[in-house]
Structure formats: structure tokens, C-alpha cells
Design a protein around this motif. Structure first.
Motif, mmCIF file in Angstrom:
data_model
loop_
_atom_site.group_PDB
_atom_site.id
_atom_site.type_symbol
_atom_site.label_atom_id
_atom_site.label_comp_id
_atom_site.label_asym_id
_atom_site.label_seq_id
_atom_site.Cartn_x
_atom_site.Cartn_y
_atom_site.Cartn_z
ATOM 1 N N TYR A 1 0.805 -1.225 0.000
ATOM 2 C CA TYR A 1 0.000 0.000 0.000
ATOM 3 C C TYR A 1 0.837 1.274 0.000
ATOM 4 O O TYR A 1 0.805 2.051 -0.949
ATOM 5 N N ASP A 2 1.631 1.500 1.053
ATOM 6 C CA ASP A 2 2.288 2.808 1.128
ATOM 7 C C ASP A 2 3.717 2.785 1.664
ATOM 8 O O ASP A 2 4.350 3.829 1.781
ATOM 9 N N HIS A 3 4.260 1.617 1.996
ATOM 10 C CA HIS A 3 5.637 1.541 2.493
ATOM 11 C C HIS A 3 6.590 1.246 1.326
ATOM 12 O O HIS A 3 6.572 0.145 0.770
ATOM 13 N N VAL A 4 7.410 2.214 0.958
ATOM 14 C CA VAL A 4 8.412 1.995 -0.090
ATOM 15 C C VAL A 4 9.546 1.152 0.487
ATOM 16 O O VAL A 4 9.997 1.388 1.612
ATOM 17 N N SER A 5 10.005 0.159 -0.287
ATOM 18 C CA SER A 5 11.053 -0.726 0.214
ATOM 19 C C SER A 5 12.277 -0.704 -0.690
ATOM 20 O O SER A 5 12.225 -0.245 -1.834
ATOM 21 N N ALA A 6 13.379 -1.221 -0.152
ATOM 22 C CA ALA A 6 14.646 -1.264 -0.879
ATOM 23 C C ALA A 6 15.407 -2.516 -0.468
ATOM 24 O O ALA A 6 15.008 -3.231 0.458
ATOM 25 N N PHE A 7 16.512 -2.750 -1.165
ATOM 26 C CA PHE A 7 17.334 -3.944 -0.947
ATOM 27 C C PHE A 7 18.762 -3.482 -0.691
ATOM 28 O O PHE A 7 19.371 -2.841 -1.550
ATOM 29 N N LEU A 8 19.308 -3.788 0.482
ATOM 30 C CA LEU A 8 20.636 -3.318 0.873
ATOM 31 C C LEU A 8 21.614 -4.489 0.922
ATOM 32 O O LEU A 8 21.620 -5.269 1.877
ATOM 33 N N LEU A 9 22.448 -4.586 -0.104
ATOM 34 C CA LEU A 9 23.459 -5.638 -0.183
ATOM 35 C C LEU A 9 24.845 -5.052 -0.430
ATOM 36 O O LEU A 9 25.790 -5.313 0.310
ATOM 37 N N THR A 10 24.977 -4.232 -1.485
ATOM 38 C CA THR A 10 26.272 -3.690 -1.893
ATOM 39 C C THR A 10 26.867 -2.775 -0.828
ATOM 40 O O THR A 10 26.143 -2.048 -0.137
ATOM 41 N N GLU A 11 28.197 -2.819 -0.708
ATOM 42 C CA GLU A 11 28.925 -1.956 0.216
ATOM 43 C C GLU A 11 30.028 -1.227 -0.539
ATOM 44 O O GLU A 11 30.352 -1.595 -1.676
ATOM 45 N N PRO A 12 30.614 -0.190 0.051
ATOM 46 C CA PRO A 12 31.654 0.567 -0.654
ATOM 47 C C PRO A 12 32.784 -0.295 -1.209
ATOM 48 O O PRO A 12 33.332 0.008 -2.269
ATOM 49 N N ASP A 13 33.140 -1.375 -0.522
ATOM 50 C CA ASP A 13 34.223 -2.243 -0.985
ATOM 51 C C ASP A 13 33.740 -3.630 -1.393
ATOM 52 O O ASP A 13 34.548 -4.524 -1.628
ATOM 53 N N VAL A 14 32.429 -3.811 -1.467
ATOM 54 C CA VAL A 14 31.880 -5.141 -1.739
ATOM 55 C C VAL A 14 30.798 -5.037 -2.805
ATOM 56 O O VAL A 14 29.774 -4.388 -2.592
ATOM 57 N N GLY A 15 31.049 -5.674 -3.961
ATOM 58 C CA GLY A 15 30.066 -5.674 -5.035
ATOM 59 C C GLY A 15 29.629 -7.082 -5.367
ATOM 60 O O GLY A 15 28.783 -7.673 -4.703
ATOM 61 N N SER A 16 30.263 -7.657 -6.402
ATOM 62 C CA SER A 16 29.897 -8.998 -6.850
ATOM 63 C C SER A 16 30.537 -10.095 -6.008
ATOM 64 O O SER A 16 30.328 -11.276 -6.275
ATOM 65 N N ASP A 17 31.322 -9.706 -5.004
ATOM 66 C CA ASP A 17 32.020 -10.666 -4.145
ATOM 67 C C ASP A 17 31.502 -10.530 -2.715
ATOM 68 O O ASP A 17 32.158 -9.942 -1.850
ATOM 69 N N PRO A 18 30.304 -11.048 -2.429
ATOM 70 C CA PRO A 18 29.678 -10.816 -1.116
ATOM 71 C C PRO A 18 30.404 -11.470 0.049
ATOM 72 O O PRO A 18 30.131 -11.136 1.204
ATOM 73 N N ALA A 19 31.324 -12.384 -0.220
ATOM 74 C CA ALA A 19 32.058 -13.025 0.878
ATOM 75 C C ALA A 19 32.842 -11.999 1.696
ATOM 76 O O ALA A 19 33.150 -12.233 2.866
ATOM 77 N N ARG A 20 33.154 -10.851 1.082
ATOM 78 C CA ARG A 20 33.932 -9.814 1.765
ATOM 79 C C ARG A 20 33.045 -8.841 2.549
ATOM 80 O O ARG A 20 33.524 -7.824 3.041
ATOM 81 N N MET A 21 31.764 -9.146 2.674
ATOM 82 C CA MET A 21 30.821 -8.240 3.322
ATOM 83 C C MET A 21 31.309 -7.804 4.698
ATOM 84 O O MET A 21 31.772 -8.617 5.504
ATOM 85 N N GLY A 22 31.192 -6.493 4.954
ATOM 86 C CA GLY A 22 31.658 -5.949 6.222
ATOM 87 C C GLY A 22 30.559 -5.699 7.231
ATOM 88 O O GLY A 22 30.818 -5.656 8.438
ATOM 89 N N ALA A 23 29.319 -5.512 6.774
ATOM 90 C CA ALA A 23 28.211 -5.268 7.700
ATOM 91 C C ALA A 23 27.991 -6.495 8.577
ATOM 92 O O ALA A 23 27.954 -7.624 8.088
ATOM 93 N N THR A 24 27.840 -6.272 9.867
ATOM 94 C CA THR A 24 27.682 -7.383 10.810
ATOM 95 C C THR A 24 26.336 -7.311 11.518
ATOM 96 O O THR A 24 25.785 -6.225 11.739
ATOM 97 N N ALA A 25 25.827 -8.484 11.857
ATOM 98 C CA ALA A 25 24.600 -8.599 12.657
ATOM 99 C C ALA A 25 24.945 -9.458 13.872
ATOM 100 O O ALA A 25 24.981 -10.688 13.789
ATOM 101 N N THR A 26 25.238 -8.809 14.973
ATOM 102 C CA THR A 26 25.691 -9.508 16.178
ATOM 103 C C THR A 26 24.500 -9.871 17.060
ATOM 104 O O THR A 26 23.720 -8.988 17.443
ATOM 105 N N PRO A 27 24.325 -11.163 17.376
ATOM 106 C CA PRO A 27 23.197 -11.561 18.230
ATOM 107 C C PRO A 27 23.278 -10.891 19.600
ATOM 108 O O PRO A 27 24.365 -10.734 20.170
ATOM 109 N N THR A 28 22.137 -10.480 20.122
ATOM 110 C CA THR A 28 22.096 -9.904 21.466
ATOM 111 C C THR A 28 22.249 -11.018 22.499
ATOM 112 O O THR A 28 22.023 -12.194 22.205
ATOM 113 N N GLU A 29 22.632 -10.647 23.701
ATOM 114 C CA GLU A 29 22.883 -11.646 24.740
ATOM 115 C C GLU A 29 21.639 -12.454 25.087
ATOM 116 O O GLU A 29 21.730 -13.631 25.436
#
Length: 538
Positions: A161-189
Motif C-alpha cells: 500500500y504505502d511503504h516503499v522498500s529497498a534492498f541493501l546488499l552492496t557496500e563501498p568495498d563489496v560488489g559482486s564478491d559478497p564473501a567480503r561483506m563488512g556489515a555485521t549482525a551480532t546476536p544480542t545476549e
């Protein structure tokens, strides 16, 4: 900061993200293996009559809205889509074209969704890019494929309806080689969520998005294998910042961002799939999502046919319309023929996607590769036909009393298609990997230098049995029978050629693997040519 990994590690990450199994038949896979299964794409699956009526009704609404409410020159001039245009798209349900009706969307077929992108893209490419990024790779498609029922109930009505969405994968140093991804998702305690930190680049719709799908790497631990994972993230979460709105040569109206994330909390219920399945979510989403780009390219090719024919009949040089000169006539024929071919290819792929009875990953990838390359050639030839009037901006043409035909704008807009959603070079490698998958299944251990000798010997026996049966089948086929495919009339000879060429392509692929073995992956030009031949046959 990007993670440093070895080539082998990067390749393994990409390999693990692939769909490993072929649970459904594939025309594209068979084409590269010399197995010409025409029955998989002919006759084409029929569309539901109710969906057709609904789709045509929406297309009529969209066309009327664009003609009455949207000024493409204003979008180009202001480098943004006006708020009232976005509001109008929301009001008619354009954000939820593919979302099922039970979740608040329109529930259009893949065929009519692609046609809607064609219509919007011809009006201004930023419109089709907005809609495509939102639905083809944004929140809706990953959730429809991998989301839990709770996630679907929570988010699909909003993005429909009204929520515009996007896809966040690429990083300044990471394009077609996602193994080098720098963004982290650390589980909370407490295990109830994750803290995401990183920076994402070139997020289409990111500057105005209400919610995004973000890829981030979960650290490996005793209780988890970790890996790249996918999350639904509301953009009003604390710590999410749009750092910059990117500007480009073309697509001047898109809201493309650099997005920063600093200790952003996301609840565990927002994770899509399992930890470590993020790339699989992304790649599977792109199987269907990639069909959006061929639709946009087709729209330009059909528009280009109209523009070229009109100009060639009105413009007189050397005593006759320029379209009567053979040099120009050949260009018009190429543009028209390309539009016809792209439309047929897209229609086949869209119906396969809608029918869900075939594995169409190769077909979708070929459609993206082929349409982006030919779309660029069409635009270049159209520019050549219109000459100075092609190079001149639509605003300038209008200011001096001529029809505002935005050929130079279309050329700027079309150039990105050979780069994003998988560059031409990456698509060659991706398709080649899928094309040789059967060979790697039966002979991969023989080619791998790290495999133990005893395992190589065991694989050699299995490979011998497979190739002993498969290779002789490539010697003869229906393409050698002058009576085969007669039910297709004048087209029969072309189908016989395609069948013969499919077997020849399979023999050539086997020759390359036999000659270069594990070094084949370094022969990128040769692999690209193999893929291009398969694309031409398709």
C-alpha cells in the motif's frame, strides 16, 4: 570495512548460496547439455482469464495516470519523482502489483507485472526502477519466497500500500564478491535480536524507503554457523541514517542512497530464513527479479521502433524519406526485430515464472544478459537514425518547437542495465556455472586438484558411465531429420538448426572442460562465448 577472504573462500560462499538441486525440469539447462526439450516451452502455459482481465484493467489505469498526471520532463529536470506522482502510484496499488490479494496486493501475474514496468519505463525510467526495486528485489519478493506467515501478515500489506522498500546488499568495498561483506549482525545476549553495524551503497529507493531488506554477516559462534543473513529492517529504527543521495549519469529521478547503520537493533523475528541463508534468499529472489530489467529494455525497444519509423518517414534527405535509404532501413529492421525477439523471450520467461512448473534460473539470467546488451545496441542505433535530434535533449527540442523525443536521456538511462543486477561479465560466469552443473556433479572431483586420488578414481568410474551414455546421444537428433518439427511450417528449419546447434554447443562445452579442466573458470572469454551462443539459441 570489508572482510579479507581468499579466492577459494569467496568462491565457496558463492557456491553455497546456489540452489544446489534441480527439482524441476529446465529448458535452459537442457539447451546447454544438448537436450532440446521444446515441449517445456511450447505450447506456453495459459494465463488465468480472471488474472488477464484484472491485469489489463490495471494497465489501462496506469497508462491514464501517466498521461494525465506525470510530466517526464519535470522528473528529468528536477532529478526526482514528485510526491504527488508517488502518492498516485500508491493509491492505484502499483506498489503491490505482485503481492497476493490475501495480503492486500493486486495479485497480478508476472506477465502483467512486466507489462506494467514496460509502460512506466517508457514514460520515465526512474518510475520503472522505483517500482522494480520495490517489488522485484525489495521486501515483498523475499518474503513471498522465504518469509514466515507472521512476517507476511506483518509486512506485505504495508509494502503493497504505502511503504516503499529497498534492498541493501552492496557496500563501498563489496560488489559482486559478497564473501567480503563488512556489515555485521551480532546476536544480542538474550537471543531475541541482532545489532547491525555497517554501511550500504547504491540502495535504490534507499533515500525514501520506509522498510528494507538488509544483508549482514552473523559472526560464527558455538551455537551458530553464522554467515550472511537477511533481515527486514524498518528505516525509522534508531541508528539508520541516509548519509548521501547518489546522483548518476542516467536514472536521474531515482532515490539511491548510501545508508549507514550504527548499532541498529532488529528483532530475531525479522530475520528471513535461517542464519547464513541470506545470499540464497538474494539469489533466489533475483531469479524472478531479473525479469524486470528485460521488461524495461523491451519497452524501450518497442518505443524505439515507433520513434525510428516515424522519424524515418518524416525526415527527407536526397529526395526521399531517410527510411527508404538502405543504411537507415537496416537499422530500423534491427530495432524492430530486436523488439520482437525480446518480447517473445520475456513472454516465455514470464509464463514459466507464473506457471511454477519449471526451473527457469538459466532462462531468467539469459533474459537479463541478452536484453541489457541488445537494449543498449537498440538505443545506439536509434541515436544514429535521429542524428543531431537524437543527441539533443528533449527540453531543448521542445524549446525550439520540435517534438520532445528524449533519445539522449534514454541512452543515459539504458547504460546502467549492463551493470546492475549482475554485470554482463558476472552474468556470463553465473550462467556458465549453471550450464556446466551436471558436468561438475559427475566429474567435479576429477577436476578438483584438492581431491584425494582414491576419490578421483571413484568419480572417474561414475563419470565414465555417464559420458559413455551421454556423448553418443550428441551425434544424432531431431535436427538431422528433414521432416522433424514440420508442424511449425516455415519455422521448422529454424527449430532443426537450434536442435543441431544445441548438441554442438554441448560437445564444445565438453571439449573445453576436457582441455582446461579446473583452469576452465579462468577462461572467461571462452565461457562468455559459450553462454552467448546459448542465449542466441534461446
Amino acid at each position: 570495512m570489508a572482510t579479507q577472504v581468499t579466492e577459494k573462500e569467496a568462491r565457496q560462499v558463492a557456491e553455497d548460496a546456489r540452489e544446489q538441486d534441480w527439482k524441476l525440469p529446465s529448458f535452459g539447462k537442457g539447451l546447454f547439455m544438448g537436450d532440446y526439450r521444446l515441449d517445456l516451452i511450447h505450447p506456453q502455459p495459459k494465463l488465468d482469464a480472471e488474472k488477464v482481465e484484472k491485469g489489463e484493467r490495471f494497465l489501462a489505469t496506469l497508462r491514464a495516470f501517466l498521461q494525465e498526471k506525470v510530466d517526464p520532463l519535470q522528473i528529468e529536470r528536477d532529478a526526482r519523482i514528485p510526491d504527488e506522482v508517488l502518492d498516485g502510484l500508491k493509491e492505484m496499488g502499483a506498489l503491490g502489483m505482485k503481492v497476493p490479494e490475501e495480503y492486500g496486493g493486486l495479485g497480478l501475474s508476472q506477465v502483467h507485472y512486466n507489462q506494467a514496468l514496460m509502460v512506466a519505463g517508457v514514460w520515465h525510467a526512474s518510475l520503472s526502477t522505483l517500482l522494480s526495486a520495490h517489488q522485484s528485489i525489495g521486501v515483498a519478493e523475499p518474503l513471498m519466497l522465504f518469509g514466515s506467515e507472521q512476517q507476511k501478515r506483518e509486512w506485505l500489506p504495508k509494502v503493497a500500500y504505502d511503504h516503499v522498500s529497498a534492498f541493501l546488499l552492496t557496500e563501498p568495498d563489496v560488489g559482486s564478491d559478497p564473501a567480503r561483506m563488512g556489515a555485521t549482525a551480532t546476536p544480542t545476549e538474550d537471543g531475541k535480536g541482532y545489532t547491525i553495524t555497517g554501511q550500504k551503497l547504491w540502495a535504490t529507493n534507499g533515500a525514501i524507503a520506509d522498510v528494507v531488506v538488509i544483508m549482514a554477516k552473523v559472526p560464527k559462534s558455538e551455537r551458530s554457523k553464522g554467515g550472511i543473513s537477511a533481515f527486514v529492517l524498518p528505516c525509522d529504527s534508531e541508528g539508520v541514517t541516509v548519509l548521501h543521495r547518489n546522483a548518476f549519469m542516467g536514472l536521474r529521478g531515482i532515490e539511491n542512497s548510501v545508508t549507514g547503520l550504527e548499532d541498529v537493533y532488529v528483532p530475531a523475528v525479522n530475520r528471513i530464513g535461517k542464519e547464513g541463508d541470506g545470499l540464497k534468499v538474494a539469489l533466489t529472489t533475483l531469479n524472478t527479479g531479473r525479469l524486470a530489467l528485460p521488461a524495461i529494455c523491451l519497452g524501450v525497444a518497442k518505443w524505439g521502433t515507433k520513434v525510428a519509423r516515424e522519424f524515418a518517414s518524416e525526415r527527407v534527405q536526397w529526395g526521399q524519406p531517410v527510411g527508404r535509404h538502405d543504411a537507415v532501413a537496416q537499422k530500423i529492421a534491427f530495432i524492430a526485430g530486436t523488439a520482437f525477439g525480446l518480447e517473445a523471450m520475456l513472454d516465455v520467461c514470464s509464463r514459466l515464472a507464473e506457471d511454477k512448473k519449471n526451473d527457469f534460473r538459466i532462462e531468467a539470467a539469459i533474459a537479463k544478459l541478452y536484453a541489457s546488451e541488445l537494449g543498449w545496441q537498440v538505443t545506439d542505433e536509434l541515436m544514429q537514425i535521429r542524428g543531431g535530434r537524437g543527441y539533443e535533449t528533449a527540453e531543448s527540442l521542445k524549446a525550439r518547437g520540435e517534438k520532445a523525443v528524449p533519445v539522449e536521456q534514454v541512452m543515459r538511462d539504458m547504460r546502467i542495465n549492463r551493470i546492475f543486477e549482475g554485470s554482463t561479465e558476472i552474468m556470463h560466469l553465473l550462467i556458465a556455472r549453471e550450464a556446466v552443473d551436471r558436468h561438475l556433479q559427475v566429474a567435479g572431483d576429477i577436476l578438483d586438484p584438492d581431491t584425494e586420488i582414491k576419490d578421483k578414481a571413484r568419480s572417474a568410474v561414475a563419470a565414465g558411465a555417464f559420458y559413455g551414455k551421454w556423448l553418443p546421444q550428441l551425434a544424432v537428433g531431431k535436427g538431422r531429420d528433414p521432416r522433424s518439427f514440420d508442424e511449425f511450417g516455415d519455422l521448422a528449419k529454424h527449430l532443426r538448426f537450434a536442435e543441431r546447434s544445441s548438441r554442438k554447443l554441448a560437445r564444445s562445452t565438453f571439449y573445453g572442460m576436457s582441455r582446461w579442466q579446473a583452469a576452465l573458470e579462468k577462461r572467461q572469454a571462452w565461457l562468455g562465448r559459450i553462454v552467448d551462443i546459448g542465449a542466441e539459441l534461446f
